[in-house]
Design a protein around this motif. Structure first.
Motif, PDB file in Angstrom:
ATOM      1  N   UNK A  23       0.830  -1.206   0.000  1.00  0.00           N
ATOM      2  CA  UNK A  23       0.000   0.000   0.000  1.00  0.00           C
ATOM      3  C   UNK A  23       0.861   1.250   0.000  1.00  0.00           C
ATOM      4  N   UNK A  24       1.961   1.219   0.767  1.00  0.00           N
ATOM      5  CA  UNK A  24       2.849   2.378   0.793  1.00  0.00           C
ATOM      6  C   UNK A  24       3.456   2.669  -0.564  1.00  0.00           C
ATOM      7  N   UNK A  25       3.848   1.606  -1.277  1.00  0.00           N
ATOM      8  CA  UNK A  25       4.409   1.811  -2.612  1.00  0.00           C
ATOM      9  C   UNK A  25       3.342   2.294  -3.587  1.00  0.00           C
ATOM     10  N   UNK A  26       2.131   1.730  -3.491  1.00  0.00           N
ATOM     11  CA  UNK A  26       1.051   2.161  -4.376  1.00  0.00           C
ATOM     12  C   UNK A  26       0.687   3.623  -4.129  1.00  0.00           C
ATOM     13  N   UNK A  27       0.744   4.049  -2.869  1.00  0.00           N
ATOM     14  CA  UNK A  27       0.420   5.436  -2.527  1.00  0.00           C
ATOM     15  C   UNK A  27       1.425   6.395  -3.168  1.00  0.00           C
ATOM     16  N   UNK A  28       2.695   6.031  -3.158  1.00  0.00           N
ATOM     17  CA  UNK A  28       3.707   6.877  -3.786  1.00  0.00           C
ATOM     18  C   UNK A  28       3.466   7.013  -5.284  1.00  0.00           C
ATOM     19  N   UNK A 273       8.393  -8.442  -6.791  1.00  0.00           N
ATOM     20  CA  UNK A 273       7.631  -7.438  -6.066  1.00  0.00           C
ATOM     21  C   UNK A 273       7.601  -6.082  -6.733  1.00  0.00           C
ATOM     22  N   UNK A 274       8.596  -5.799  -7.592  1.00  0.00           N
ATOM     23  CA  UNK A 274       8.659  -4.498  -8.280  1.00  0.00           C
ATOM     24  C   UNK A 274       7.926  -4.507  -9.609  1.00  0.00           C
ATOM     25  N   UNK A 275       7.424  -5.648 -10.043  1.00  0.00           N
ATOM     26  CA  UNK A 275       6.771  -5.738 -11.350  1.00  0.00           C
ATOM     27  C   UNK A 275       5.364  -5.159 -11.247  1.00  0.00           C
ATOM     28  N   UNK A 286      -0.269  -1.583  -9.537  1.00  0.00           N
ATOM     29  CA  UNK A 286      -0.049  -2.204  -8.235  1.00  0.00           C
ATOM     30  C   UNK A 286       1.176  -3.111  -8.309  1.00  0.00           C
ATOM     31  N   UNK A 287       1.954  -3.111  -7.256  1.00  0.00           N
ATOM     32  CA  UNK A 287       3.094  -4.013  -7.125  1.00  0.00           C
ATOM     33  C   UNK A 287       2.940  -4.826  -5.838  1.00  0.00           C
ATOM     34  N   UNK A 288       3.466  -6.023  -5.845  1.00  0.00           N
ATOM     35  CA  UNK A 288       3.424  -6.842  -4.633  1.00  0.00           C
ATOM     36  C   UNK A 288       4.290  -6.247  -3.539  1.00  0.00           C
ATOM     37  N   UNK A 289       5.318  -5.504  -3.921  1.00  0.00           N
ATOM     38  CA  UNK A 289       6.143  -4.804  -2.945  1.00  0.00           C
ATOM     39  C   UNK A 289       7.303  -5.639  -2.438  1.00  0.00           C
ATOM     40  N   UNK A 290       8.102  -5.000  -1.600  1.00  0.00           N
ATOM     41  CA  UNK A 290       9.305  -5.645  -1.089  1.00  0.00           C
ATOM     42  C   UNK A 290       8.999  -6.701  -0.037  1.00  0.00           C
ATOM     43  N   UNK A 291       7.760  -6.793   0.417  1.00  0.00           N
ATOM     44  CA  UNK A 291       7.369  -7.863   1.345  1.00  0.00           C
ATOM     45  C   UNK A 291       6.651  -8.988   0.604  1.00  0.00           C
ATOM     46  N   UNK A 292       5.688  -8.617  -0.223  1.00  0.00           N
ATOM     47  CA  UNK A 292       4.895  -9.626  -0.931  1.00  0.00           C
ATOM     48  C   UNK A 292       5.681 -10.368  -1.992  1.00  0.00           C
ATOM     49  N   UNK A 293       6.574  -9.657  -2.704  1.00  0.00           N
ATOM     50  CA  UNK A 293       7.354 -10.303  -3.756  1.00  0.00           C
ATOM     51  C   UNK A 293       8.239 -11.417  -3.238  1.00  0.00           C
TER      52      UNK A 293
END
Length: 383
Positions: A23-28, A273-275, A286-293
């Motif tokens: 969510x933090x990455x999507x917000x940025x 996670x960055x895709x 949306x990206x999965x992020x550094x946790x989800x990836x």
């Protein structure tokens, strides 16, 4: 409630750390204006920090409430669960069976009904007044005694085919045949099936049981051994030593983390996670992020088990250390981002209402599933 805070409330109320990171990455990505972003960037962390404690405590309260409402006896529920698990996992048993069926005379062991299509293994055979490790082409005679290992129901079925239970316990007879537990630590053997390794024909050694993650299982030719498995080998000491050399059998190897696979896995997880990918109704990719990836990548790599010389195995001690350090660093980062406004949000801001909404998010799904599972489906309380 602002959307940026809602995703934080969701993450904290469900203790879902990857969702907060994503969510933090999507917000940025969604907020282009730096000043606007600065005003809302801390909202997910604040929502998470406010609702996370009850996300943990709420689960405990629900389980205590269900236990009280249904007057659950933990002792009885534990016994019922253990008995059901025992029947599902079919614990490994053994039986000494004497050949009295004349139809089996002269028949190779691999042609005996049930043996070819079950998880049963014959580890020893009393033949011609001597104890042997049976091979697939070993031919049976009347009076032979087989030591079979496997689930009880399959042993009962084999007894009806072979003949009867024998009073002779082959494990107590003096012979050169012994058994030894070996650990798979050689990467070249990891991922191969027992049929591919073919220890019976090559060395006269039978693998009767395999333990993985403290679960003991009977074997079959299609079973894939993995790094860290413990196998029970039956044969002569010199032949067992040959099998040990092929499997590795180095307990010290399990104590050392394989750093190259760890960091390669992290790098692959960051890439995944960055895709970016798009979802209907979401304004930004949306990206999965550094946790989800890395989490998704870890599941895939653990399923693969091995890729060339790289083994996706981590000792439990190293596993727990990385997990604990990871969650501590993450929560510390959340606290640093949200800490300066935390008390203000609780006292003068919407913090208390966020806590209430977070409690709803935590409690409602738990209560619905618990009540349906217990009252409608009659599930075991521990399940």
């Amino acid at each position: 409630v602002e959307a940026a805070a809602v995703v934080g409330i969701l993450g904290g109320a469900t203790t879902n750390t990857p969702s907060l990171a994503a969510a933090g990455q999507a917000l940025e990505q969604a907020v282009a204006d730096p000043e606007t972003l600065a005003g809302v960037a801390t909202l997910p962390g604040l929502g998470y920090a406010v609702t996370y404690p009850f996300g943990v405590i709420g689960i405990i309260l629900v389980m205590l409430g269900i236990r009280f409402a249904f007057r659950v006896s933990l002792g009885r529920e534990t016994d019922e669960l253990e008995s059901s698990l025992a029947s599902e996992t079919a614990p490994v048993k053994r039986a000494n069976l004497e050949v009295t069926n004349p139809n089996l005379v002269g028949l190779p062991l691999e042609k005996v009904p049930l043996l070819s299509r079950s998880t049963l293994v014959v580890s020893r055979i009393w033949h011609d007044e001597a104890l042997h490790v049976p091979r697939p082409d070993t031919r049976l005679e009347l009076g032979d005694v087989l030591l079979a290992v496997g689930p009880q129901d399959e042993l009962d079925a084999l007894r009806m085919v072979v003949g009867k239970e024998s009073d002779l316990d082959l494990r107590t007879l003096p012979s050169a045949i012994t058994s030894k537990r070996l650990i798979v630590t050689r990467t070249e053997s990891s991922g191969k099936t027992l049929a591919e390794l073919d220890f019976v024909r090559r060395f006269g050694v039978q693998i009767t049981r395999i333990s993985r993650a403290e679960v003991e299982m009977s074997t079959s030719p299609a079973y894939e051994v993995q790094y860290g498995d413990t196998v029970l080998a039956v044969g002569t000491p010199e032949n067992i030593q040959k099998v040990a050399a092929e499997l590795g059998d180095s307990p010290k190897s399990l104590n050392y983390p394989h750093l190259i696979p760890v960091f390669l896995g992290i790098a692959l997880g960051i890439f995944v996670g960055s895709w970016p990918f798009s979802l209907p109704g979401v304004p930004a990719p949306v990206r999965l992020g550094l946790a989800g990836g890395p989490q998704l990548e870890a599941i895939l790599l653990s399923r693969i088990g091995r890729l060339g010389p790289l083994v996706w195995y981590m000792p439990l001690s190293a596993n727990f250390m990385l997990r604990e350090i990871g969650i501590v660093l993450f929560l510390a980062a959340v606290g640093l981002k949200a800490g300066d406004r935390f008390v203000e949000t609780l006292v003068d801001g919407p913090g208390l209402s966020w806590m209430a909404w977070g409690a709803v998010v935590t409690l409602v799904p738990l209560l619905v599933v618990s009540l349906v599972g217990r009252a409608v489906m009659g599930l075991n309380y521990l399940t």
